[in-house]
Design an enzyme around this catalytic site. Sequence first.
Site, mmCIF file in Angstrom:
data_model
loop_
_atom_site.group_PDB
_atom_site.id
_atom_site.type_symbol
_atom_site.label_atom_id
_atom_site.label_comp_id
_atom_site.label_asym_id
_atom_site.label_seq_id
_atom_site.Cartn_x
_atom_site.Cartn_y
_atom_site.Cartn_z
ATOM 1 N N HIS A 122 0.880 -1.180 0.000
ATOM 2 C CA HIS A 122 0.000 0.000 0.000
ATOM 3 C C HIS A 122 0.921 1.235 0.000
ATOM 4 O O HIS A 122 2.052 1.162 0.497
ATOM 5 C CB HIS A 122 -0.822 -0.068 1.290
ATOM 6 C CG HIS A 122 -1.857 0.988 1.460
ATOM 7 N ND1 HIS A 122 -1.560 2.262 1.892
ATOM 8 C CD2 HIS A 122 -3.205 0.957 1.305
ATOM 9 C CE1 HIS A 122 -2.686 2.962 1.990
ATOM 10 N NE2 HIS A 122 -3.689 2.199 1.627
ATOM 11 N N ASP A 199 3.371 -4.704 7.977
ATOM 12 C CA ASP A 199 2.164 -3.884 7.866
ATOM 13 C C ASP A 199 0.974 -4.836 8.040
ATOM 14 O O ASP A 199 0.649 -5.612 7.139
ATOM 15 C CB ASP A 199 2.166 -3.208 6.482
ATOM 16 C CG ASP A 199 0.863 -2.470 6.197
ATOM 17 O OD1 ASP A 199 -0.113 -2.650 6.965
ATOM 18 O OD2 ASP A 199 0.802 -1.733 5.203
ATOM 19 N N GLN A 202 -4.115 -5.310 6.846
ATOM 20 C CA GLN A 202 -5.100 -6.231 6.252
ATOM 21 C C GLN A 202 -4.982 -7.649 6.793
ATOM 22 O O GLN A 202 -5.661 -8.552 6.300
ATOM 23 C CB GLN A 202 -4.942 -6.263 4.715
ATOM 24 C CG GLN A 202 -5.177 -4.934 4.034
ATOM 25 C CD GLN A 202 -6.623 -4.456 4.126
ATOM 26 O OE1 GLN A 202 -7.545 -5.231 4.364
ATOM 27 N NE2 GLN A 202 -6.827 -3.158 3.946
ATOM 28 N N LYS A 225 -9.909 -0.776 10.880
ATOM 29 C CA LYS A 225 -10.036 -1.956 10.011
ATOM 30 C C LYS A 225 -10.324 -3.213 10.820
ATOM 31 O O LYS A 225 -10.448 -4.297 10.283
ATOM 32 C CB LYS A 225 -8.760 -2.134 9.193
ATOM 33 C CG LYS A 225 -8.559 -1.002 8.190
ATOM 34 C CD LYS A 225 -7.503 -1.337 7.185
ATOM 35 C CE LYS A 225 -7.002 -0.132 6.439
ATOM 36 N NZ LYS A 225 -7.815 0.219 5.279
ATOM 37 N N CYS A 363 -4.903 2.434 -3.583
ATOM 38 C CA CYS A 363 -3.678 2.966 -2.964
ATOM 39 C C CYS A 363 -2.520 1.983 -3.120
ATOM 40 O O CYS A 363 -1.701 1.816 -2.207
ATOM 41 C CB CYS A 363 -3.868 3.297 -1.490
ATOM 42 S SG CYS A 363 -5.058 4.568 -1.192
HETATM 43 N N1 PLP Z 1 -1.472 -0.702 4.682
HETATM 44 C C1 PLP Z 1 -2.431 -1.434 4.096
HETATM 45 C C2 PLP Z 1 -2.110 -2.811 3.599
HETATM 46 C C3 PLP Z 1 -3.726 -0.920 3.976
HETATM 47 O O1 PLP Z 1 -4.677 -1.646 3.386
HETATM 48 C C4 PLP Z 1 -3.989 0.387 4.459
HETATM 49 C C5 PLP Z 1 -5.333 0.974 4.281
HETATM 50 O O2 PLP Z 1 -6.086 0.592 3.409
HETATM 51 C C6 PLP Z 1 -2.960 1.086 5.061
HETATM 52 C C7 PLP Z 1 -1.714 0.520 5.157
HETATM 53 C C8 PLP Z 1 -3.189 2.455 5.621
HETATM 54 O O3 PLP Z 1 -4.051 2.402 6.707
HETATM 55 P P1 PLP Z 1 -4.566 3.740 7.420
HETATM 56 O O4 PLP Z 1 -5.097 4.600 6.315
HETATM 57 O O5 PLP Z 1 -5.603 3.274 8.365
HETATM 58 O O6 PLP Z 1 -3.378 4.350 8.081
#
Ligand code: PLP
Length: 405
Positions: A122, A199, A202, A225, A363
């Site tokens: 992401h 990270d 997900q 999430k 993203c």
């Molecule tokens: N990393 C992953 C794999 C994500 O799916 C997301 C959000 O969709 C993020 C990071 C960023 O999360 P946040 O916007 O809650 O900081």
Amino acid sequence: MKKITEIRKDFSILSTSVYGKPLVYLDNAATTQKPSCVIEAMNEVYTEYNANVHRGVHFLSDKASEAYENAREKIRSFLNASQKEEIIFTPGTTGSINLVAYSFGERFVKKGDEIIISTLEHHSNIVPWQMLCDRKGATLKVIPVDDNCRLVFEEYTRMLSKKTRLVAVTQVSNATGVVLPVKEIIEEAHRYNIPVLVDGAQGVQHGMNDVMETDCDFYAFSGHKIYGPAGIGVLYGKREILESMPPFQGGGDMIEKVTFEKTTYNALPFKFEAGTTNFPGAIGLARAIDYLRETGPEYIESLEKDLLGYTWSALSEIPGLKMAGGSVPGVPVFSFNLEGVHHYDAGMVLDKLGIAVRTGNHCAQPLIERLGLDGTIRASLCFYNTREEVDTLIEGINRVRDMFF
Ligand code: PLP
């Protein structure tokens, strides 16, 4: 075990209508809905004991501080971390990754060093590392994927070297639902004593929440999430590494003593929690985690497994539907295109039928480009979804096909 109808009653938004149609919410990878107990827990903070934490000597401040620290303990236990000091509250996954990129980067990354990420990241796990590399004159290396979105592991092992300072990878691709072999990635990096940031944005909501099991050095996730509030997230870090990192931001709570000549810093975890934190959010997040425990992680897993298989089979039968991840995803996140239909048009039609899906690059622009696409339709499910909702999605997709052919 609660019946699915009872579970759905806990999430009142699921029984609302859009455009006069029952809502079918299939955008859970973007954000999840909140059970009423989470909303009530936050409401209680504001109506019964709202006061700034760690600051007052009065009753309300004590109560809020206690609830905030209890929330930290709940998260520690949920992640199977060994110490509360390893749990830092942040605004979310993005906040957590930026904290590490800045603070770890400040202390340990210099010109000529390398950071490794994967093609499946992401933007939140790309851009902070690019910014760090620009600041320090370091290089960002990217593990490639094959046409089915699987990491080319041999390339990764070849990339690891004395120059590598950190590896940062996602547990699950938000764009395709592909699960990465995080444990193997970590084992390989640790052979060279290289720390790994995972990270978990997900993965955390799909039972991949044990930091001891993977032995990751950092773990980042977002409350929103995992059925908790927005604006709160967590960074787990191994104590030894966190101790060696400088503070990220300066301000209240992160200090021990301030004079105009010199400031000394507070101990972990407060060293990384400058200013008034989102304590109602932390308390709400802890309640969400309690809710998952009460519902039963194994039960949740079985519900999601059923939905995964059912949805995969149903989507596979639609002519002209092409899955972006190639084979069956590891979690119920389905990313696909319909031949001859722009993903955005499909999303608009589905929306009018009451079905919420996400369209676009999710993203994850570099991954979508690598797959030779300009976007996909993404339906992401979780345990409160039903087979009937999947049937509605399939009918909706068939309507889209009829309209465009
Ligand atoms: N990393 C992953 C794999 C994500 O799916 C997301 C959000 O969709 C993020 C990071 C960023 O999360 P946040 O916007 O809650 O900081």
